[in-house]
Design an enzyme around this catalytic site. Structure first.
Site, PDB file in Angstrom:
ATOM      1  N   GLY A  12       0.776  -1.355  -0.020  1.00  0.00           N
ATOM      2  CA  GLY A  12       0.083   0.161  -0.047  1.00  0.00           C
ATOM      3  C   GLY A  12       0.816   1.356   0.096  1.00  0.00           C
ATOM      4  O   GLY A  12       0.396   2.347   0.618  1.00  0.00           O
ATOM      5  N   THR A  13       2.024   1.171  -0.619  1.00  0.00           N
ATOM      6  CA  THR A  13       2.653   2.543  -0.813  1.00  0.00           C
ATOM      7  C   THR A  13       1.910   3.714  -1.720  1.00  0.00           C
ATOM      8  O   THR A  13       2.078   4.808  -1.165  1.00  0.00           O
ATOM      9  CB  THR A  13       4.211   2.305  -1.393  1.00  0.00           C
ATOM     10  OG1 THR A  13       4.153   2.003  -2.658  1.00  0.00           O
ATOM     11  CG2 THR A  13       4.873   1.457  -0.112  1.00  0.00           C
ATOM     12  N   ASN A  14       1.314   3.094  -2.613  1.00  0.00           N
ATOM     13  CA  ASN A  14       0.640   4.123  -3.551  1.00  0.00           C
ATOM     14  C   ASN A  14      -0.448   4.676  -2.575  1.00  0.00           C
ATOM     15  O   ASN A  14      -1.082   5.838  -2.807  1.00  0.00           O
ATOM     16  CB  ASN A  14       0.165   3.445  -4.764  1.00  0.00           C
ATOM     17  CG  ASN A  14       1.075   3.299  -5.776  1.00  0.00           C
ATOM     18  OD1 ASN A  14       1.398   4.176  -6.159  1.00  0.00           O
ATOM     19  ND2 ASN A  14       1.711   2.179  -5.894  1.00  0.00           N
ATOM     20  N   MET A  91      -4.499  -6.966  -6.674  1.00  0.00           N
ATOM     21  CA  MET A  91      -4.109  -8.210  -7.783  1.00  0.00           C
ATOM     22  C   MET A  91      -5.057  -9.064  -7.938  1.00  0.00           C
ATOM     23  O   MET A  91      -4.931 -10.287  -8.569  1.00  0.00           O
ATOM     24  CB  MET A  91      -3.071  -9.050  -6.511  1.00  0.00           C
ATOM     25  CG  MET A  91      -1.735  -8.171  -6.118  1.00  0.00           C
ATOM     26  SD  MET A  91      -0.621  -7.534  -7.650  1.00  0.00           S
ATOM     27  CE  MET A  91       0.233  -8.895  -7.724  1.00  0.00           C
ATOM     28  N   ASN A 108      -6.041   2.860 -12.650  1.00  0.00           N
ATOM     29  CA  ASN A 108      -5.199   2.060 -12.066  1.00  0.00           C
ATOM     30  C   ASN A 108      -3.919   2.327 -12.414  1.00  0.00           C
ATOM     31  O   ASN A 108      -3.607   3.326 -13.402  1.00  0.00           O
ATOM     32  CB  ASN A 108      -5.385   0.625 -12.977  1.00  0.00           C
ATOM     33  CG  ASN A 108      -4.469  -0.401 -12.634  1.00  0.00           C
ATOM     34  OD1 ASN A 108      -4.091  -0.650 -11.508  1.00  0.00           O
ATOM     35  ND2 ASN A 108      -3.448  -1.082 -13.413  1.00  0.00           N
ATOM     36  N   HIS A 110      -0.012   1.438 -13.292  1.00  0.00           N
ATOM     37  CA  HIS A 110       0.728   0.458 -13.683  1.00  0.00           C
ATOM     38  C   HIS A 110       2.388   0.853 -13.809  1.00  0.00           C
ATOM     39  O   HIS A 110       2.587   1.909 -14.274  1.00  0.00           O
ATOM     40  CB  HIS A 110       0.423   0.208 -15.159  1.00  0.00           C
ATOM     41  CG  HIS A 110       0.985  -1.463 -15.544  1.00  0.00           C
ATOM     42  ND1 HIS A 110       0.643  -2.498 -15.343  1.00  0.00           N
ATOM     43  CD2 HIS A 110       2.063  -1.253 -16.628  1.00  0.00           C
ATOM     44  CE1 HIS A 110       1.588  -3.269 -15.973  1.00  0.00           C
ATOM     45  NE2 HIS A 110       2.555  -2.669 -16.687  1.00  0.00           N
TER      46      HIS A 110
HETATM   47  C1  GRF Z   1       2.848  -0.948  -7.523  1.00  0.00           C
HETATM   48  O1  GRF Z   1       4.133  -0.905  -8.213  1.00  0.00           O
HETATM   49  C2  GRF Z   1       1.787  -0.798  -8.613  1.00  0.00           C
HETATM   50  O2  GRF Z   1       2.262   0.106  -9.834  1.00  0.00           O
HETATM   51  C3  GRF Z   1       1.405  -2.035  -9.190  1.00  0.00           C
HETATM   52  O3  GRF Z   1       1.481  -2.590  -7.702  1.00  0.00           O
HETATM   53  C4  GRF Z   1       2.173  -2.151  -7.026  1.00  0.00           C
HETATM   54  C5  GRF Z   1       1.684  -1.835  -5.808  1.00  0.00           C
HETATM   55  O4  GRF Z   1       2.590  -1.472  -4.553  1.00  0.00           O
HETATM   56  N1  GRF Z   1       0.187  -2.020  -9.590  1.00  0.00           N
HETATM   57  P1  GRF Z   1       1.780  -0.898  -3.112  1.00  0.00           P
HETATM   58  O5  GRF Z   1       1.057  -1.843  -2.592  1.00  0.00           O
HETATM   59  O6  GRF Z   1       1.271   0.509  -3.548  1.00  0.00           O
HETATM   60  O7  GRF Z   1       3.183  -0.609  -2.395  1.00  0.00           O
END
Ligand code: GRF
Length: 212
Positions: A12-14, A91, A108, A110
């Site tokens: 969940g860093t995003n 996922m 999304n 990517h």
């Molecule tokens: C990221 O690289 C995103 O681009 C991909 O999955 C990863 C998720 O990372 N779809 P996080 O869980 O947000 O750290």
């Protein structure tokens, strides 16, 4: 205010980048309202809790088909009055019916410059492994609308990131996240909530002002 649901499966860093942007007042007209995880152990749920965002778990294995999973998810989103769904490291493949029902309302992120290194099988570290195997000198990240075609929806924002000699999939993944993903995703979400993303067939136009 547009209510935003962030769909996660892992670290969940995003999601964190979105939380930090909201704290700085950079998600204009948007409100992080729900975090939905396909994995009860995802660290992203911890991040949601710390930010006082309600967390929900919807496991794919509790449903017998992609379709029934999609229906349960759609019902949950509608009950929560969600206006934007953000896939941030989610996922689980979504059903075509779900994608149609929320068309133009799912973003999304990517970790490559689409149309390179995308589509079925290109997820997580595999994307960066493929970029290194090909020997590209530049890669990056893409935020796009989700359609029924995996990684095939209209492109919203992209940012390039250089590949360095000696990069491993892990070092490249980290650089792409730091230099591209964590900046692009909050920007794209804010543009959506401000009403500044206009879908025109296969492409997206970014408006200077909403409703232009
Ligand atoms: C990221 O690289 C995103 O681009 C991909 O999955 C990863 C998720 O990372 N779809 P996080 O869980 O947000 O750290």
């Amino acid at each position: 205010m547009v209510k935003i649901a962030v769909m996660v499966s892992g670290g969940g860093t995003n999601l964190q980048a979105l939380i930090d942007a909201e704290t700085r007042g950079e998600l204009i007209n948007g409100e992080l309202s729900a975090v939905i995880s396909s994995d009860p152990d995802a660290y992203a749920l911890e991040r949601a809790k710390c930010a006082f965002i309600p967390g929900y778990v919807l496991r794919r294995r509790d449903f017998d088909s992609t379709e029934s999973y999609g229906e349960a998810l759609a019902e949950m989103l509608e009950q929560l009055d969600i206006g934007l769904v953000v896939l941030a490291g989610f996922m689980t493949v979504l059903s075509p019916a779900f994608c149609r029902r929320f068309e133009g309302r799912i973003l999304n992120i990517h970790p490559s410059l689409i149309p390179s290194f995308c589509g079925p099988g290109f997820y997580g570290l595999h994307v960066h492994e493929a970029a290194l195997a090909k020997g590209v000198k530049v890669t990056g990240a893409t935020v796009h609308f989700v359609s029924e075609i995996v990684d095939g929806g209209a492109i919203v924002l992209q940012k390039a990131v250089g590949v360095q000699p000696g990069d491993t999939p892990e070092t490249l993944q980290r650089r792409v996240m730091e230099q591209a993903e964590w900046q692009l995703l909050p920007r794209a979400v804010s543009l959506f909530c401000e009403g500044r993303l206009k879908l025109e067939g296969e492409t997206v136009r970014i408006l200077d002002r909403p409703g232009e």
